[in-house]
Design a protein around this motif. Structure first.
Motif, short mmCIF file in Angstrom:
data_model
loop_
_atom_site.label_atom_id
_atom_site.label_comp_id
_atom_site.label_asym_id
_atom_site.label_seq_id
_atom_site.Cartn_x
_atom_site.Cartn_y
_atom_site.Cartn_z
N UNK A 81 38.47 20.92 36.46
CA UNK A 81 38.08 22.46 36.01
C UNK A 81 37.16 22.20 35.56
N UNK A 82 36.38 23.49 35.98
CA UNK A 82 35.14 24.19 36.04
C UNK A 82 35.13 25.65 35.91
N UNK A 89 46.02 31.60 40.53
CA UNK A 89 46.10 32.09 41.75
C UNK A 89 45.15 31.09 42.54
N UNK A 90 44.87 32.00 43.85
CA UNK A 90 44.06 31.30 44.93
C UNK A 90 42.86 32.43 45.03
N UNK A 91 41.85 31.98 46.00
CA UNK A 91 40.33 32.76 46.64
C UNK A 91 41.11 33.83 47.06
N UNK A 124 38.85 27.41 37.73
CA UNK A 124 38.84 26.70 39.18
C UNK A 124 39.38 25.38 38.79
N UNK A 125 40.28 24.89 39.39
CA UNK A 125 40.81 23.58 39.14
C UNK A 125 40.51 22.68 40.41
N UNK A 126 40.11 21.72 39.93
CA UNK A 126 39.79 20.96 41.24
C UNK A 126 41.08 19.43 41.71
N UNK A 136 41.91 29.67 39.32
CA UNK A 136 42.07 29.27 41.17
C UNK A 136 41.95 28.70 41.44
N UNK A 137 42.71 27.99 42.29
CA UNK A 137 42.50 26.72 43.15
C UNK A 137 42.49 26.68 44.67
N UNK A 138 43.11 25.62 45.16
CA UNK A 138 43.46 25.16 47.25
C UNK A 138 42.66 25.49 47.33
N UNK A 139 41.37 26.41 47.69
CA UNK A 139 39.94 26.60 47.81
C UNK A 139 38.65 26.31 47.47
N UNK A 140 38.13 26.60 47.48
CA UNK A 140 36.66 27.57 47.11
C UNK A 140 36.36 28.42 47.36
#
Lengths: 86, 453
Positions: free
Chosen positions: B294-295, B237-239, B282-284, B259-263
């Motif tokens: 990722x982190x 999903x997203x933040x 999170x995925x970057x 989570x991804x697409x933004x911090x």
């Protein structure tokens, strides 16, 4: 706006989405998405949360895909009236 | 060989190839309410559709259902057609692809979808006699994805089949997906964007994972999906949607969140981990290069690249490459950390992000000023854009013969909806200086004078 819930809903939309429009100027039958108020999917999510909190009515994608609900403030108000638990 | 494990094969003609689906025949790839689609079913549906597709070179996949989007992609691949991912489905944007891509058409399973291109409506096809799982050359061009450039024109990025297959494998390795315990991916993100395409369409084809294809957007949809999918379930999903789920509250949370697409705000990650008792990763990535690192958010800001991703840093500018993926420059600025990871330093100033979508500010301005009747115009980014989900861009135009509504209509035809301003403010002139430049201060003063501050 004919019904109190429509006025409430218009005020909720303006408040939650931090719009500059005067709720009294929103026509009950005006489109909410794309045209009219020009809301988008991010707005839909914010609105769904606020409607859930306020009216205990949980919007689902199947409902929304039934375009009728988001056609106007009036249509949305009607849906809420039928499904509200608060 | 176990389900989802490496199945890189030697193509009969020489060179490397990957099967269309690197899974066992009875593995579940996709799930919908009350239904499971196995590898065998998926291949049958892909071949069935492939047999009915019109002859084309390029296909814009406008499928609304995730399963049919995946089948559409596979069918195009079987026919040697290149899938164009419409990150922006406004008619103007899609129609303009015809100017650059020959023999183009669109497909969809939804009869309500309108397309400006020659369109094929997917309908039930006869069960194919055979539905083989072919080895597709790694160098085959599978898809083209687009970013918005400074000219307002979409910039194409080619995705070779080998790059897509390898990246799915790398993601599975990175997240420790266990073939003995396949994950059920519940993705709230659309398949037409790189993030959703990778995590919810491609991943099940090459890794021990199934993807949820029921409707998914509101918290109520997520609750229904979690109840229907078998653990272990990973919410992708997203933040913005994660915050919405926290607010709506989930009585039965997933086993993991990506989570991804933004911090993602560390506080949000911490709240999810505490409340739901699960890890948040999170995925970057970027459309140009796909997901690359990722982190675990609560463990710090350093990103670790995926296996196989090669990052070369030169004075904070990053060149990213990987298997079957030529080096590509990122618009983000990075700093290397000790253990081979990196930190984000911030974006190229022209890039702006809203609702997880990224575009060029200069490109937006170009699009605006190219509208008939617009003599001058500029998009202004509110200072608190990152903090307020409901924040939108503001547009000022000099357009004596057009109304604000007409210009908004023209913008809706050309832009991703999230970048369309709520209203267009018409002014006599923009406060350009002697060099023709617009400073932020001058624009702020203009906004103030219009009572909008």
């Amino acid at each position: 706006m004919q019904f109190p819930i429509e006025q409430e809903l218009a005020a909720l939309i303006v408040d939650v989405l931090q719009m500059e429009t005067d709720p009294a100027e929103i026509a009950a039958e005006a489109p909410l998405f794309h045209e009219g108020l020009g809301l988008d999917s991010i707005d839909a999510l914010e609105l769904a949360l606020a409607i859930s909190d306020r009216y205990g009515c949980d919007l689902k994608s199947d409902d929304a895909r039934n375009q009728q609900i988001f056609a106007s403030v009036r249509a949305l108000a009607r849906h809420i009236e039928m499904h509200r638990t608060k | 060989m176990r389900d989802g494990e490496r199945a890189r094969v030697q193509h009969p003609a020489g060179g490397t190839a990957f099967p269309l689906v690197g899974r066992d025949s009875d593995a579940v790839l996709f799930r919908a309410p009350g239904r499971e689609f196995t590898c065998a079913r998926f291949l049958a549906d892909a071949h069935g559709l492939a047999a009915t597709l019109p002859a084309r070179r390029h296909v814009v996949n406008l499928c609304q259902d995730r399963y049919w989007f995946a089948v559409g992609f596979a069918a195009a691949l079987l026919r040697g057609q290149v899938t164009l991912l419409a990150s922006n489905n406004s008619a103007g944007w899609v129609g303009a692809l015809a100017e650059r891509f020959a023999e183009i058409g669109s497909i969809s399973e939804d009869p309500d979808v309108k397309s400006p291109l020659p369109h094929h409506l997917i309908s039930p096809a006869p069960e194919p006699a055979v539905a083989p799982n072919p080895a597709i050359p790694a160098e085959r061009l599978a898809a083209v994805v687009f970013t918005s450039g400074t000219t307002g024109e979409p910039v194409p990025h080619r995705k070779l089949w080998g790059a897509l297959a390898e990246r799915s494998r790398a993601a599975a390795l990175r997240f420790g997906v266990d073939p003995a315990s396949p994950i059920a991916v519940i993705g709230t993100v659309p398949p037409q964007h790189m993030y959703g395409f990778e995590t919810t369409v491609l991943l099940p084809l090459h890794a021990p994972a199934s993807s949820w294809c029921g409707p998914i957007f509101y918290p109520a949809d997520v609750r229904a999906a979690l109840a229907a999918a078998p653990p272990p379930r990973t919410l992708v999903t997203t933040p913005l949607q994660l915050r919405a789920l926290l607010q709506a509250s989930l009585s039965e949370p997933p086993e993991a969140v990506i989570s991804a697409t933004g911090p993602l705000a560390p506080e949000t990650a911490q709240e999810v981990e505490t409340r739901w008792g699960i890890p948040v990763h999170e995925i970057f990535g970027a459309t140009e290069v796909g997901s690359i690192a990722a982190r675990r958010t609560t463990q710090g800001e350093t990103w670790t690249p995926y296996p196989g991703v090669d990052l070369v840093l030169d004075r904070n500018e990053a060149l990213v490459s990987g298997p079957f993926a030529a080096p590509c420059r990122l618009s983000d600025r990075l700093e290397a950390t000790a253990e081979g990871g990196f930190r984000l330093l911030g974006r190229d100033g022209d890039m702006l992000k809203l609702g997880g979508r990224r575009t060029s500010h200069a490109g937006l301005n170009r699009t605006l000023t190219q509208i008939e009747g617009v003599e001058d115009g500029v998009f202004v980014v509110p200072d608190d854009l990152d903090a307020r989900p409901s924040a939108r861009l503001v547009a000022f135009v000099v357009a004596p013969e057009r109304t604000g509504q007409q210009i908004l209509g023209a913008l809706r035809e050309r832009l991703d909806p999230v970048f369309v301003p709520r209203k267009v403010i018409r002014v006599a002139a923009l406060p350009r200086n002697a060099l023709g430049k617009l400073s932020r201060d001058a624009l702020r003063a203009l906004q103030k004078s219009m009572g909008r501050e």
